[in-house]
Design an enzyme around this catalytic site. Structure first.
Site, short mmCIF file in Angstrom:
data_model
loop_
_atom_site.label_atom_id
_atom_site.label_comp_id
_atom_site.label_asym_id
_atom_site.label_seq_id
_atom_site.Cartn_x
_atom_site.Cartn_y
_atom_site.Cartn_z
N ASP A 67 0.60 -1.18 0.10
CA ASP A 67 -0.46 -0.11 0.22
C ASP A 67 0.49 1.07 -0.63
O ASP A 67 0.57 1.74 -0.56
CB ASP A 67 -0.57 -0.13 0.92
CG ASP A 67 -1.77 -0.52 1.14
OD1 ASP A 67 -2.17 -1.48 -0.05
OD2 ASP A 67 -2.98 -1.42 2.22
N GLU A 89 -2.51 -2.86 -9.10
CA GLU A 89 -1.68 -1.81 -9.25
C GLU A 89 -1.64 -1.16 -10.09
O GLU A 89 -0.09 -0.36 -10.87
CB GLU A 89 0.25 -2.87 -8.91
CG GLU A 89 0.17 -3.79 -9.80
CD GLU A 89 -0.54 -5.04 -9.92
OE1 GLU A 89 0.08 -6.28 -10.96
OE2 GLU A 89 -1.06 -5.35 -9.47
#
Length: 360
Positions: free
Chosen positions: A255, A281
């Protein structure tokens, strides 16, 4: 810079001054008509004491009030109340034989309501009472014709006027407070709506636009591009080997990497470009004010900057991204627009990663 409230007050001050000027002109006209058609006083005896002298005094009061609110803007309210009191005092003193004009002395009380302040109202009542008793004790015509009971009656009437003014002022302040509360509540609601709108359009983790916002934006931008109003390019990029980052360092570290990559991308694009998290992503950038070479160079700057940025969560290691970029042409549509950029990303991934490929 003046506040909106101050600007409104200045306008009302000017209007009140304009009222003084109108009263001054009307008083001249009335005096002339009175001299020609009503009074038995010869014109040579009437002009001086009843026309020229009071007209000059009233003109002086208006000019002083005008100059006062320019030089002493903080005291404009007291200056205008004082001016209105002098105005009524002069008019009433000149025609002291007209008993009904004594009620004109209450004019400052009415004017004071415009300011919505109890202190101004009390000052206006004081000036009205001062004018009334000054004329009663100093002007022989008024003192000889007005009895004690009549002056007491006028005092009571002044009190009644003042009480009504207090009630009007209290009601006005109550309505104003309700209006302010309503305005503040409306502002708070608008802010909450804006926050909700931002949350609905923003990816919480990366603070970029989210998937839904991207589709809304690209629909509008494609429509504009079809009309020839802008140059539109799409870059799609994702983080290389992101699954191994999560597996090795954990999802919290992943994260933090996503957040940092998004931050770098946002810092490099222009004010008319849009960065969105497409999913996982994968990110997209819509370039709206650059030609193809400039859009490609910007994507390369982002890629190189990401590759040189260390991440504490990865023990100082950096990550790389691969990207594909596509130029919009008329008739392409948003699906083919994205597919072209995505195919270029696929090519970059299978050509060694950490590079930007161009759509065929």
């Amino acid at each position: 810079m003046s506040s909106p409230m101050e600007n409104h007050q200045k306008r009302w001050n000017r209007r009140l001054l304009h009222t003084f000027w109108v009263v001054w002109v009307v008083s001249i006209v009335i005096e002339c008509l009175y001299m020609l058609f009503v009074t038995a006083v010869p014109p040579d005896e009437f002009v001086g004491p009843y026309l020229l002298r009071p007209t000059a005094l009233l003109l002086l009061v208006v000019l002083l009030a005008d100059a006062g609110i320019r030089m002493l803007p903080k005291h404009h309210d007291y200056l205008l109340i004082t001016a209105s009191a002098l105005f009524t005092l002069i008019v009433t003193a000149v025609h002291s034989t007209l008993d009904y004009l004594l009620f004109f002395l209450f004019f400052p009380v009415m004017v004071s309501i415009l300011y919505f302040r109890y202190s101004i109202l009390v000052y206006a009542i004081s000036t009205a009472a001062f004018d009334l008793y000054t004329l009663y004790f100093i002007n022989p015509n008024i003192h000889s014709r007005i009895s004690t009971i009549e002056i007491v009656t006028m005092t009571v009437i002044l009190g009644v006027y003042s009480g009504i003014a207090f009630f009007v002022l209290a009601r006005g302040r109550e309505l104003l407070q309700n209006l302010i509360s309503s305005y503040e509540s409306n502002q708070a609601l608008q802010l909450r709506n804006m926050e909700m709108f931002k949350l609905a359009k923003t990816d919480y983790l990366t603070e970029t636009y989210n998937h839904m916002a991207y589709h809304e934006l690209v629909d509008k931008l494609v429509e504009e591009a079809e009309k020839g109003r802008l140059l539109l390019h799409l870059a799609v990029f994702d983080i290389d080997n992101f699954k191994s980052i999560n597996d090795t360092y954990g999802h919290r570290a992943g994260d933090q990497v996503l957040r940092k990559v998004a931050e770098v991308a946002r810092s490099k694009v222009g004010s008319h470009d849009f960065v969105a998290r497409y999913g996982g992503e994968e990110f997209v950038i819509l370039f709206t004010d650059l030609d193809f070479l400039a859009a490609y160079d910007t994507m390369e700057q982002i890629r190189r900057s990401i590759a040189s940025t260390p991440h504490e969560s990865l023990s100082g290691r950096s990550v790389t991204v691969s990207a594909g970029i596509n130029r919009y042409v008329n008739g392409m549509g948003k699906e083919k627009f994205f597919q072209g950029a995505d195919a270029a990303l696929y090519d970059a991934k299978h050509s060694g990663k950490n590079r930007t490929s161009v759509s065929a």
